[in-house]
Design a protein around this motif. Sequence first.
Motif, PDB file in Angstrom:
ATOM      1  N   VAL A  13       0.860  -1.180   0.000  1.00 18.10           N
ATOM      2  CA  VAL A  13       0.000   0.000   0.000  1.00 18.10           C
ATOM      3  C   VAL A  13       0.896   1.231   0.000  1.00 18.10           C
ATOM      4  O   VAL A  13       1.680   1.438   0.935  1.00 18.10           O
ATOM      5  CB  VAL A  13      -0.934   0.007   1.228  1.00 18.10           C
ATOM      6  CG1 VAL A  13      -1.771   1.288   1.249  1.00 18.10           C
ATOM      7  CG2 VAL A  13      -1.837  -1.220   1.229  1.00 18.10           C
ATOM      8  N   ARG A  14       0.788   2.027  -1.047  1.00 16.90           N
ATOM      9  CA  ARG A  14       1.600   3.241  -1.162  1.00 16.90           C
ATOM     10  C   ARG A  14       0.743   4.456  -0.833  1.00 16.90           C
ATOM     11  O   ARG A  14      -0.377   4.583  -1.307  1.00 16.90           O
ATOM     12  CB  ARG A  14       2.191   3.372  -2.567  1.00 16.90           C
ATOM     13  CG  ARG A  14       3.237   2.319  -2.908  1.00 16.90           C
ATOM     14  CD  ARG A  14       3.843   2.581  -4.272  1.00 16.90           C
ATOM     15  NE  ARG A  14       4.981   1.714  -4.547  1.00 16.90           N
ATOM     16  CZ  ARG A  14       4.894   0.538  -5.152  1.00 16.90           C
ATOM     17  NH1 ARG A  14       3.698   0.074  -5.529  1.00 16.90           N
ATOM     18  NH2 ARG A  14       5.971  -0.189  -5.371  1.00 16.90           N
ATOM     19  N   ASP A  15       1.296   5.345  -0.031  1.00 17.21           N
ATOM     20  CA  ASP A  15       0.574   6.537   0.401  1.00 17.21           C
ATOM     21  C   ASP A  15       1.311   7.782  -0.064  1.00 17.21           C
ATOM     22  O   ASP A  15       2.407   8.071   0.432  1.00 17.21           O
ATOM     23  CB  ASP A  15       0.440   6.539   1.930  1.00 17.21           C
ATOM     24  CG  ASP A  15      -0.297   7.762   2.445  1.00 17.21           C
ATOM     25  OD1 ASP A  15      -0.820   8.538   1.634  1.00 17.21           O
ATOM     26  OD2 ASP A  15      -0.367   7.922   3.684  1.00 17.21           O
ATOM     27  N   PRO A  16       0.750   8.549  -1.011  1.00 16.47           N
ATOM     28  CA  PRO A  16       1.431   9.762  -1.487  1.00 16.47           C
ATOM     29  C   PRO A  16       1.703  10.761  -0.371  1.00 16.47           C
ATOM     30  O   PRO A  16       2.659  11.534  -0.442  1.00 16.47           O
ATOM     31  CB  PRO A  16       0.439  10.347  -2.509  1.00 16.47           C
ATOM     32  CG  PRO A  16      -0.399   9.184  -2.937  1.00 16.47           C
ATOM     33  CD  PRO A  16      -0.505   8.291  -1.749  1.00 16.47           C
ATOM     34  N   ALA A  17       0.885  10.734   0.683  1.00 25.52           N
ATOM     35  CA  ALA A  17       1.083  11.671   1.793  1.00 25.52           C
ATOM     36  C   ALA A  17       2.091  11.168   2.804  1.00 25.52           C
ATOM     37  O   ALA A  17       2.519  11.914   3.689  1.00 25.52           O
ATOM     38  CB  ALA A  17      -0.253  11.947   2.487  1.00 25.52           C
TER      39      ALA A  17
END
Length: 504
Positions: free
Chosen positions: A284-288
Amino acid sequence: MSDPHRPGGTPAPTLDGIWLGLDLGTQSARCVAVDGTGEVLATAARPLTSRRDGARHEQDPEEWWHALAAACREALADLDPRRIRGLAVDGTSGTILLADAHGTPLTPGLMYDDGRAAEQATAVNAAGAAVWQELGYRSMQPSWALPKLVSVLRDLPRLPAGARLLHQVDLVTWRLAGHQVAGDASHALKTGYHLVEERWPDRVMAELGVPEGLLPDVVRPGSVLGAVCAEAAVATGIPAGTTIVAGMTDGCAAQIGAGALAPGAWNAVLGTTLVLKGSSPHLVRDPAGVVYCHRGPGGSWLPGGASSSGAGALSRHFRGEDLDALTARAAALDSDAVAYPLVSSGGERFPFRAPAAEPFLLGDAPTRAAEFHAYLLGVACLERLCFDYLDHLGAPVDGPLTLTGGGARNAYWCQLRADVLGRPVRLPAQAEGAIGMAVLAATSSGAGLLQAADAMVRIDRELTPRPERTARHTPVHLRFIDELTRRGWLDQAVADHARRRATP
């Protein structure tokens, strides 16, 4: 016949023997002996001491070993050593030291919250920006292991031949095996280990001046590292030849101990702050950068986030008051006022990043009981927003949810959280890092992690949400979201997603 008190209600496998979970916390070292049905046969702990000086937080690595060895000797004194089959160790995330070629510490243990490396964090984030972005956490904080390593190397420019960077548990597994063994990918995350490519990012390390050969070999959690040597057996009481299994950080260990391992399963730990740890089949990648993933055993990923809000707001606002009595009075009121339960003065970090965030109260709370209820409801709304945000990122969120931590001891609060979330919640009979490590150690028998957890994690009870209460609290949740958005802390896209999830 399946046992309804086990996750999934599936038949429990047979895991003969005794499995040891060793836990290195901030305040104590702990050993727990668990059999294949999840029964705790023995447990013991020894205290650890810390030294704090401003942003610095250190411990003596030798104390880790001596305290853990003493705890093991006590816990195992009355057990049949022939039944002890395996062990795993967890430690605090981001805690490191340097050691010489023989495993003797060269530095103190720089603890998980040691913040000395603010300057080095800037250099680390510049050098590794592309890698950190690919791994989904975007940037490293000063307390992470790699900035602290760069700081230590600056202070110790001349290292002896064969010097090694060790994570907290690496010192223990070295002593147990009698020689250095591989580290695990969970503890190596905050040192910059590339979890996707499963290697150290050599170019980044070279740019930061990390010497080649300083970093340990790394394997996935659950891998067999070796066996307890004769010298360690004398020191700990653990039989020589006992299998050593690669462990995980304390947060991941507690997640395993709660049995939150199936895809979409989550463990919500409500202590001073709220921490969510889940399981996903994909990264799971989170830009924030407020959610990041550990690599779990096998092919699983363990996304999670730690809020700056939680039960600590109660300790701050209702210090010295009878919280049980306040709970009873608050439950009778059942008010719709809601408070933002921020604990930290440094703003919020999950489910949004807002350094300027501060507590607030929405609605009328004329009495202490009403104000207390507003905080209970605020934590539940924040928890629901966390799941809204995780769903927005594409993380699976619809699996079983377990509640642990000090807040889970409040029965009314647990039911309120289930009602606000609109989903069942499970309360494990016992959930701690040492239990999780015993479960992970049991996988060395050939059982998968889900199978071992199904056999060894005991669920005390399950709470079902009341639909009429969920319907009543949903407008409160949306009002809470609107206020966070109005203040500029919560991104409009996340607020819109949360509102769509609340629409039947």
